[in-house]
Scaffold this motif. Structure first.
Motif, PDB file in Angstrom:
ATOM      1  N   PRO A   1       0.983  -1.092   0.055  1.00 21.75           N
ATOM      2  CA  PRO A   1       0.106  -0.006   0.144  1.00 21.75           C
ATOM      3  C   PRO A   1       0.821   1.309   0.020  1.00 21.75           C
ATOM      4  O   PRO A   1       1.952   1.290   0.286  1.00 21.75           O
ATOM      5  CB  PRO A   1      -0.464  -0.214   1.218  1.00 21.75           C
ATOM      6  CG  PRO A   1      -0.024  -1.019   2.044  1.00 21.75           C
ATOM      7  CD  PRO A   1       0.550  -1.988   0.915  1.00 21.75           C
ATOM      8  N   ALA A   2       0.280   2.206  -0.412  1.00 18.91           N
ATOM      9  CA  ALA A   2       1.172   3.670  -0.538  1.00 18.91           C
ATOM     10  C   ALA A   2       1.854   3.979   0.776  1.00 18.91           C
ATOM     11  O   ALA A   2       2.721   4.566   0.782  1.00 18.91           O
ATOM     12  CB  ALA A   2       0.028   4.776  -1.208  1.00 18.91           C
ATOM     13  N   TYR A   3       0.830   4.014   1.734  1.00 15.79           N
ATOM     14  CA  TYR A   3       1.303   4.325   3.268  1.00 15.79           C
ATOM     15  C   TYR A   3       2.817   3.406   3.661  1.00 15.79           C
ATOM     16  O   TYR A   3       3.589   3.917   4.369  1.00 15.79           O
ATOM     17  CB  TYR A   3       0.281   4.548   4.320  1.00 15.79           C
ATOM     18  CG  TYR A   3      -0.087   2.780   4.763  1.00 15.79           C
ATOM     19  CD1 TYR A   3       0.568   2.003   5.382  1.00 15.79           C
ATOM     20  CD2 TYR A   3      -1.397   2.404   4.045  1.00 15.79           C
ATOM     21  CE1 TYR A   3       0.259   0.915   5.881  1.00 15.79           C
ATOM     22  CE2 TYR A   3      -1.656   1.068   4.454  1.00 15.79           C
ATOM     23  CZ  TYR A   3      -1.161   0.203   5.433  1.00 15.79           C
ATOM     24  OH  TYR A   3      -1.371  -1.138   5.620  1.00 15.79           O
ATOM     25  N   ALA A   4       2.618   2.043   3.281  1.00 18.50           N
ATOM     26  CA  ALA A   4       4.042   1.611   3.547  1.00 18.50           C
ATOM     27  C   ALA A   4       4.872   2.022   2.631  1.00 18.50           C
ATOM     28  O   ALA A   4       6.305   1.918   2.823  1.00 18.50           O
ATOM     29  CB  ALA A   4       3.798   0.001   3.222  1.00 18.50           C
TER      30      ALA A   4
ATOM     31  N   ILE B   1       5.568   5.097   1.438  1.00 19.09           N
ATOM     32  CA  ILE B   1       5.905   6.298   1.901  1.00 19.09           C
ATOM     33  C   ILE B   1       6.657   6.141   3.368  1.00 19.09           C
ATOM     34  O   ILE B   1       7.770   6.691   3.445  1.00 19.09           O
ATOM     35  CB  ILE B   1       4.747   7.351   2.393  1.00 19.09           C
ATOM     36  CG1 ILE B   1       3.909   7.754   1.058  1.00 19.09           C
ATOM     37  CG2 ILE B   1       4.901   8.557   2.954  1.00 19.09           C
ATOM     38  CD1 ILE B   1       2.678   8.407   1.095  1.00 19.09           C
ATOM     39  N   GLY B   2       6.268   5.259   4.215  1.00 14.46           N
ATOM     40  CA  GLY B   2       7.201   5.197   5.635  1.00 14.46           C
ATOM     41  C   GLY B   2       8.234   4.614   5.174  1.00 14.46           C
ATOM     42  O   GLY B   2       9.291   4.725   5.786  1.00 14.46           O
ATOM     43  N   ASP B   3       8.473   3.614   4.077  1.00 12.63           N
ATOM     44  CA  ASP B   3       9.516   2.970   3.873  1.00 12.63           C
ATOM     45  C   ASP B   3      10.448   4.084   3.290  1.00 12.63           C
ATOM     46  O   ASP B   3      11.861   4.057   3.742  1.00 12.63           O
ATOM     47  CB  ASP B   3       9.308   1.827   2.813  1.00 12.63           C
ATOM     48  CG  ASP B   3      10.855   0.951   2.488  1.00 12.63           C
ATOM     49  OD1 ASP B   3      11.754   1.065   3.451  1.00 12.63           O
ATOM     50  OD2 ASP B   3      10.742   0.197   1.718  1.00 12.63           O
TER      51      ASP B   3
ATOM     52  N   GLY C   1       8.587  -0.368  -0.013  1.00 15.53           N
ATOM     53  CA  GLY C   1       7.277  -0.874   0.982  1.00 15.53           C
ATOM     54  C   GLY C   1       7.198  -2.189   1.226  1.00 15.53           C
ATOM     55  O   GLY C   1       6.335  -2.885   1.889  1.00 15.53           O
TER      56      GLY C   1
END
Length: 107
Positions: A38-41, A43-45, A98
């Protein structure tokens, strides 16, 4: 074309098309896995994990150089280099954005 041939052709085409997704990844190689993180993964990565892994690689390289005389005496230079430099570098530069595991596992 007779109705029987039309029906047989339609069934053959449908059966062929239905079998395509089962053949998309016959090797089971995670490198070709179609499940994207997913996109949040991602971005966090990108913002948190990658800079920390790059810093860990640099620090691990420094620790490896400092410990080199002792690892030479102990005979485990390869193990120390693998644990302190190679594994953090693989996680930082080879792993997809991600992903939790490295998809590049070729032996």
């Amino acid at each position: 074309m007779t109705p029987f041939r039309s029906l047989a052709a339609a069934l053959a085409l449908t059966t062929g098309l239905l079998s395509l997704p089962a053949q998309a990844n016959p090797s089971g190689d995670p490198l070709y896995n179609a499940d994207a993180p997913p996109a949040y993964a991602m971005i966090g990565d990108l913002l948190i994990a990658r800079p920390l892994l790059i810093a860990g690689t640099v620090i691990g390289t420094g620790v490896f150089i400092v410990s080199l005389p002792f690892t030479l005496l102990g005979g485990n230079v390869g193990d120390a280099g693998q644990a302190l430099v190679v594994e953090p570098a693989k996680a930082a530069f080879v792993r997809c954005l991600g992903c939790t595991e490295s998809g590049y596992k070729r032996d």
